[in-house]
Design a protein around this motif. Structure first.
Motif, PDB file in Angstrom:
ATOM      1  N   SER A 110      14.912 -11.390  35.529  1.00  0.00           N
ATOM      2  CA  SER A 110      13.661 -12.148  35.492  1.00  0.00           C
ATOM      3  C   SER A 110      12.439 -11.265  35.735  1.00  0.00           C
ATOM      4  N   THR A 111      12.571 -10.248  36.570  1.00  0.00           N
ATOM      5  CA  THR A 111      11.474  -9.308  36.820  1.00  0.00           C
ATOM      6  C   THR A 111      12.010  -7.885  36.729  1.00  0.00           C
ATOM      7  N   PRO A 112      11.153  -6.930  36.384  1.00  0.00           N
ATOM      8  CA  PRO A 112      11.618  -5.541  36.315  1.00  0.00           C
ATOM      9  C   PRO A 112      12.062  -5.044  37.696  1.00  0.00           C
ATOM     10  N   PRO A 113      13.187  -4.350  37.783  1.00  0.00           N
ATOM     11  CA  PRO A 113      13.621  -3.786  39.061  1.00  0.00           C
ATOM     12  C   PRO A 113      12.609  -2.751  39.569  1.00  0.00           C
ATOM     13  N   ALA A 114      12.630  -2.507  40.867  1.00  0.00           N
ATOM     14  CA  ALA A 114      11.665  -1.592  41.477  1.00  0.00           C
ATOM     15  C   ALA A 114      11.807  -0.167  40.954  1.00  0.00           C
ATOM     16  N   ASP A 115      13.028   0.249  40.611  1.00  0.00           N
ATOM     17  CA  ASP A 115      13.240   1.627  40.156  1.00  0.00           C
ATOM     18  C   ASP A 115      13.157   1.784  38.640  1.00  0.00           C
ATOM     19  N   ALA A 116      12.777   0.733  37.929  1.00  0.00           N
ATOM     20  CA  ALA A 116      12.718   0.776  36.464  1.00  0.00           C
ATOM     21  C   ALA A 116      11.478   1.525  35.991  1.00  0.00           C
ATOM     22  N   VAL A 117      11.675   2.392  35.001  1.00  0.00           N
ATOM     23  CA  VAL A 117      10.581   3.131  34.386  1.00  0.00           C
ATOM     24  C   VAL A 117      10.448   2.754  32.912  1.00  0.00           C
ATOM     25  N   PHE A 118      11.578   2.494  32.264  1.00  0.00           N
ATOM     26  CA  PHE A 118      11.606   2.176  30.836  1.00  0.00           C
ATOM     27  C   PHE A 118      12.111   0.757  30.616  1.00  0.00           C
ATOM     28  N   ARG A 119      11.571   0.092  29.584  1.00  0.00           N
ATOM     29  CA  ARG A 119      11.984  -1.258  29.190  1.00  0.00           C
ATOM     30  C   ARG A 119      12.522  -1.188  27.763  1.00  0.00           C
TER      31      ARG A 119
END
Length: 164
Positions: A110-119
Motif C-alpha cells: 500500500s505504501t513504499p517501504p522505507a528502504d525502497a529507492v526504485f519503483r
C-alpha cells in the motif's frame, strides 16, 4: 677588472607570477567541474541499477508459467505471485527495490517501504493470441514519487512480448 662570462639564466618575477596565475585558473576550472561530474556519476549508477532491475523482471516473466484462459483458478499461492502469473488487463503490479537492486515490501504494497529507492510498475496488456503475453515494464526513482501523480527523477521503460 675582469668580468665573468658566465651568465645565470632564470625566470623573472613577472613570468613566475603569470605562470602561477594560469595554473590557479586551471585548478579552479577543474574544481568547478567536480560537482557536475559527481552528479553525472550518481545518475549513471541509478540508471544502471534501474536497467538491471528491469532486465531481471523481464527474465522472470520469460521464465514464468502461463496458464491457458480459464485455468488461473488452478494456480497455487506461490504461482499467484509475480513470477507465476499474468494478471488481468488493467491491473498493474508495483514492486519496490533497494539501492542494491533487491526487492523489498512484497507485491503491490500500500505504501513504499522505507528502504525502497526504485519503483517497478508492471502493466499487463491484452495478449494478441493465446500463446503470446505482453507487458510494459517501467522502473522509476525515487520510489516515493508515483509516476501517475508526480515527475520522477529518472525512469527506464521497456515492452516485453513472450511467445509460449
Amino acid at each position: 677588472m675582469k668580468r665573468s662570462s658566465h651568465s645565470t639564466a632564470a625566470f623573472s618575477l613577472v613570468e613566475i607570477t603569470l605562470a602561477m596565475g594560469v595554473a590557479a585558473f586551471c585548478l579552479i576550472a577543474v574544481m568547478g567541474m567536480l560537482p557536475a561530474g559527481l552528479k553525472i556519476q550518481q545518475a549513471s549508477i541509478q540508471q544502471t541499477t534501474a536497467t538491471e532491475i528491469l532486465s531481471q523482471a523481464a527474465a522472470d516473466l520469460r521464465a514464468s508459467v502461463r496458464y491457458p484462459p480459464g485455468q488461473a483458478s488452478k494456480l497455487n499461492s506461490q504461482q499467484q505471485a509475480l513470477k507465476g502469473h499474468w494478471a488481468t488487463v488493467g491491473t498493474p503490479d508495483t514492486l519496490y527495490y533497494t539501492n542494491e537492486g533487491s526487492q523489498t515490501g512484497g507485491l503491490t504494497p500500500s505504501t513504499p517501504p522505507a528502504d525502497a529507492v526504485f519503483r517497478l510498475t508492471l502493466t499487463y496488456l491484452f495478449p494478441p493470441t493465446d500463446t503470446t503475453s505482453l507487458a510494459n515494464i517501467t522502473v522509476t526513482w525515487p520510489a516515493r514519487v508515483d509516476p501517475a501523480t508526480g515527475v520522477p527523477a529518472g525512469s527506464v521503460e521497456t515492452f516485453i512480448a513472450v511467445n509460449r
